[in-house]
Each structure stands twice: as structure tokens, then as C-alpha cells.
Design a protein around this motif. Structure first.
Motif, PDB file in Angstrom:
ATOM      1  N   GLY A 140       0.822  -1.204   0.000  1.00  0.00           N
ATOM      2  CA  GLY A 140       0.000   0.000   0.000  1.00  0.00           C
ATOM      3  C   GLY A 140       0.852   1.249   0.000  1.00  0.00           C
ATOM      4  O   GLY A 140       1.961   1.267   0.549  1.00  0.00           O
ATOM      5  N   CYS A 141       0.336   2.301  -0.608  1.00  0.00           N
ATOM      6  CA  CYS A 141       1.077   3.555  -0.732  1.00  0.00           C
ATOM      7  C   CYS A 141       0.260   4.701  -0.151  1.00  0.00           C
ATOM      8  O   CYS A 141      -0.953   4.789  -0.350  1.00  0.00           O
ATOM      9  CB  CYS A 141       1.372   3.832  -2.209  1.00  0.00           C
ATOM     10  SG  CYS A 141       2.367   5.316  -2.515  1.00  0.00           S
ATOM     11  N   ASP A 142       0.949   5.576   0.593  1.00  0.00           N
ATOM     12  CA  ASP A 142       0.309   6.769   1.141  1.00  0.00           C
ATOM     13  C   ASP A 142       1.319   7.904   1.139  1.00  0.00           C
ATOM     14  O   ASP A 142       2.524   7.681   1.319  1.00  0.00           O
ATOM     15  CB  ASP A 142      -0.198   6.514   2.561  1.00  0.00           C
ATOM     16  CG  ASP A 142      -1.155   7.614   3.029  1.00  0.00           C
ATOM     17  OD1 ASP A 142      -2.375   7.465   2.784  1.00  0.00           O
ATOM     18  OD2 ASP A 142      -0.701   8.596   3.627  1.00  0.00           O
ATOM     19  N   LEU A 143       0.818   9.125   0.984  1.00  0.00           N
ATOM     20  CA  LEU A 143       1.693  10.291   0.888  1.00  0.00           C
ATOM     21  C   LEU A 143       2.346  10.682   2.207  1.00  0.00           C
ATOM     22  O   LEU A 143       3.456  11.204   2.233  1.00  0.00           O
ATOM     23  CB  LEU A 143       0.886  11.494   0.380  1.00  0.00           C
ATOM     24  CG  LEU A 143       0.640  11.619  -1.121  1.00  0.00           C
ATOM     25  CD1 LEU A 143      -0.374  12.729  -1.357  1.00  0.00           C
ATOM     26  CD2 LEU A 143       1.928  11.906  -1.862  1.00  0.00           C
ATOM     27  N   ARG A 144       1.658  10.442   3.320  1.00  0.00           N
ATOM     28  CA  ARG A 144       2.062  11.062   4.573  1.00  0.00           C
ATOM     29  C   ARG A 144       2.961  10.164   5.420  1.00  0.00           C
ATOM     30  O   ARG A 144       2.583   9.042   5.769  1.00  0.00           O
ATOM     31  CB  ARG A 144       0.823  11.468   5.378  1.00  0.00           C
ATOM     32  CG  ARG A 144       0.013  12.541   4.665  1.00  0.00           C
ATOM     33  CD  ARG A 144      -1.295  12.830   5.354  1.00  0.00           C
ATOM     34  NE  ARG A 144      -2.103  11.609   5.461  1.00  0.00           N
ATOM     35  CZ  ARG A 144      -2.374  11.000   6.595  1.00  0.00           C
ATOM     36  NH1 ARG A 144      -1.900  11.466   7.737  1.00  0.00           N
ATOM     37  NH2 ARG A 144      -3.108   9.923   6.616  1.00  0.00           N
TER      38      ARG A 144
END
Length: 327
Positions: A140-144
Motif C-alpha cells: 500500500g502507498c500513502d503520501l504522509r
């Protein structure tokens, strides 16, 4: 000694058997929940299983506590707001949290044991933790950075001995090129600017609607490229209103993005969610503008390739439907 997922979720009695209340429906016994086009998250069996997942210590709100910026339409997110047992709810009443039961159902029905899951809008820890406990590999990828740090901490705490979820910090527009080839794409994207997760320029929730649409479609296209042939993808979405109070038609926007990426719409279901504070808001909302209180979401399932082959892949590792509840 019962070592199934049910035993881990509900605990054991003195004889080593799961404390889960027996399910009466023969269909639900085979498939966890009835595979109909309406998912009833208000149902007692659904709520009982949700409480069982929460008792494991999943805290999907961690990493976002009190840090979100809400748009004028954010009240429509009530279907995600939860109060979980004895936990301090003061920090999570305004934070959207993914339903672990929906997550479990979707994983079981549309991906096989050992499947690689790809999530371009990771958000909290729920989808990764549930994937691990169901024997799926998760990316999974997230900006923060604070969200990724919180997710990794929960993964280390809750997924020992399971396939450890992988959370990557960055922009999915760039990171998806380096993501593993996937057997299942599963995500819940930001609903426009209803919840603004950061002020980063690459954050979709901080973009204007035209820019949001372009970036959203590009990310879906990139995710679909990583998806192997004869596999499923699932997005959980809900429509939301613009500044004039009219719906954006976000569900159709999502369908169009997948169709343009070469996938076909395979299933569509309605997720009935908790009424929550809608009962208190409905009078003002309806009298002032004849707006219905939204208490459902759309679960959209797409297929890349041939549906029967994808279905066969989704049953990999489960020779009979009856075994699906004890991975």
C-alpha cells in the motif's frame, strides 16, 4: 485446539473451541456473509465480527488523529465514524475508518490465498492488517510519513508470523511503477476534498475537482497496469456533493476510469452503513434542501481479462467453499 481465524478473533472456550456465535444462514456459513448485491453492515452478524476485529487492536485512525481538514460536506462521511469499545473515541469521531469486515469479505471472495494485494490509496492500517491475517501479501502507498509510520507500527504489533504488510511512503503516481505485480487491486480513494489529509500538492484531497479527476484516472490506470491478467480489482466509493450541493457522480467517474484502463465492470454492490448521526441531521438537511441523508456506499468490482479465469484464481488455495473461513 482451534487455530482458525475465528479462534483468533473471538477467543476460545474451555474446550479449545471458538467462542463465535454459530451462524444460522447456510449461505453465510459457506461465504462468511451472503454474496448478494446488498451488504448489510447494520446486521448483527456483521457488527459482531466487526467488534471481533476491533478487539484484536486494529486502530485504523492512528496517523490521522485530529489532523484532518474537513470540507463543508464532510458530514456525509458518518458511515465511517465509529465508537469502538473502551477506546478513547474523542480522537476518532471525525476520522474515516475502513470497515474490516468489508475488507475480509472482499479479500475472501475476490483473491486467493497468497495473493498479492495492491492498494494505491492506503490510508490507515486496516486493509493491510486484515490481508496479513487472511494470508495475503499487501502493498500500500500513502503520501504522509506519519501515516506510514503508524501503519508499520501496527503491522509489527499485529501481524507477527503473518505475511508482513508493506507500506510505502510516496505519491502513487510515481511509486506504482515500482510496485509488485498484483493479483488483486483493492482501495478506497479520497472522496474529493471531503477529508483533506494534507496540504501536499500531490495529495488528491487538496486538489481542485478537474485536477483531482486527471490524477485519479492516472493512478487507476497505473494500478491496473500492475494487475495480472484474469484478476479482479475492487474500489469502495461513495458519491459526494460539490459546493452547490449537487453530486459529483463520483461512482460513474470511477467506473469510467477502470473501463478506460481496459477492465470490465463485473459486480456492483451497495454497502448499507450505520445511520449514525443521520437521524439527527435528516430533518434540517431534508427541509432546507430536500437532500437525502446518505447511508450507503458503492462496492465496485472489476475484472481484467476473463471472468471465469479470474474466479478460478480467486479460489486458489481453497479447494471447497466450506474451507474459506479457516485459512
Amino acid at each position: 485446539m482451534d487455530t482458525s481465524l475465528d479462534a483468533r478473533l473471538y477467543g476460545l472456550d474451555l474446550f479449545g473451541h471458538s467462542l463465535r456465535t454459530p451462524v444460522e444462514s447456510p449461505v453465510a456459513k459457506r461465504f462468511l456473509m451472503p454474496p448478494f448485491s446488498v451488504f448489510n453492515a447494520r446486521d448483527g452478524d456483521w457488527q459482531e465480527r466487526k467488534r471481533a476485529w476491533a478487539s484484536m487492536g486494529i486502530k485504523g485512525e492512528v496517523g490521522r488523529d485530529g489532523k484532518l481538514i474537513y470540507g463543508v460536506q464532510s458530514e456525509s462521511l458518518d458511515f465511517y465514524r465509529v465508537k469502538e469499545g473502551e477506546r478513547d473515541t474523542s480522537k476518532i469521531l471525525n476520522t474515516s475508518i475502513f470497515d474490516p469486515v468489508l475488507c475480509e469479505v472482499v479479500y475472501r471472495w475476490f483473491s486467493g490465498l497468497g495473493a498479492q494485494v495492491l492498494d494505491p490509496f492506503a490510508g490507515g492500517s486496516v486493509r493491510g492488517v486484515v490481508a496479513a491475517h487472511l494470508g495475503r501479501k499487501y502493498w500500500g502507498c500513502d503520501l504522509r510519513p506519519e501515516q506510514i509510520e503508524a501503519n508499520r507500527a501496527q503491522g509489527a504489533d499485529l501481524c507477527e508470523g503473518k505475511p508482513m504488510p508493506e507500506w510505502v511512503c510516496g505519491d502513487s503516481m510515481n511509486e506504482l511503477e515500482k510496485a509488485p505485480h498484483a493479483d488483486f487491486v483493492f482501495s478506497c480513494p479520497p472522496y474529493g476534498d471531503l477529508e483533506q489529509y494534507s496540504e501536499l500538492r500531490s495529495d488528491l484531497s487538496a486538489m481542485s475537482w478537474p485536477d483531482f479527476r486527471l490524477a485519479y484516472r492516472a493512478i487507476i490506470r497505473a494500478a491496473c497496469k500492475r494487475l495480472r491478467n484474469d484478476r479482479f480489482a475492487c474500489f469502495v466509493v461513495g458519491d459526494f456533493r460539490d459546493g452547490n450541493g449537487n453530486y459529483r457522480n463520483f461512482v460513474s467517474e470511477t467506473v469510467a476510469a477502470f473501463l478506460d484502463s481496459g477492465l470490465a465492470l463485473y459486480n456492483e454492490a451497495i454497502l448499507l452503513t450505520s445511520v449514525g448521526s443521520a437521524s439527527m441531521r435528516v430533518t434540517r438537511q431534508f427541509n432546507s434542501g430536500r437532500k437525502l441523508c446518505k447511508t450507503h456506499q458503492n462496492v465496485l468490482v472489476f475484472v481484467k481479462g476473463e471472468g471465469r479465469a479470474a474466479a478460478d484464481e480467486a479460489t486458489r488455495g481453497t479447494a471447497h467453499a466450506e474451507t474459506v473461513l479457516t485459512p
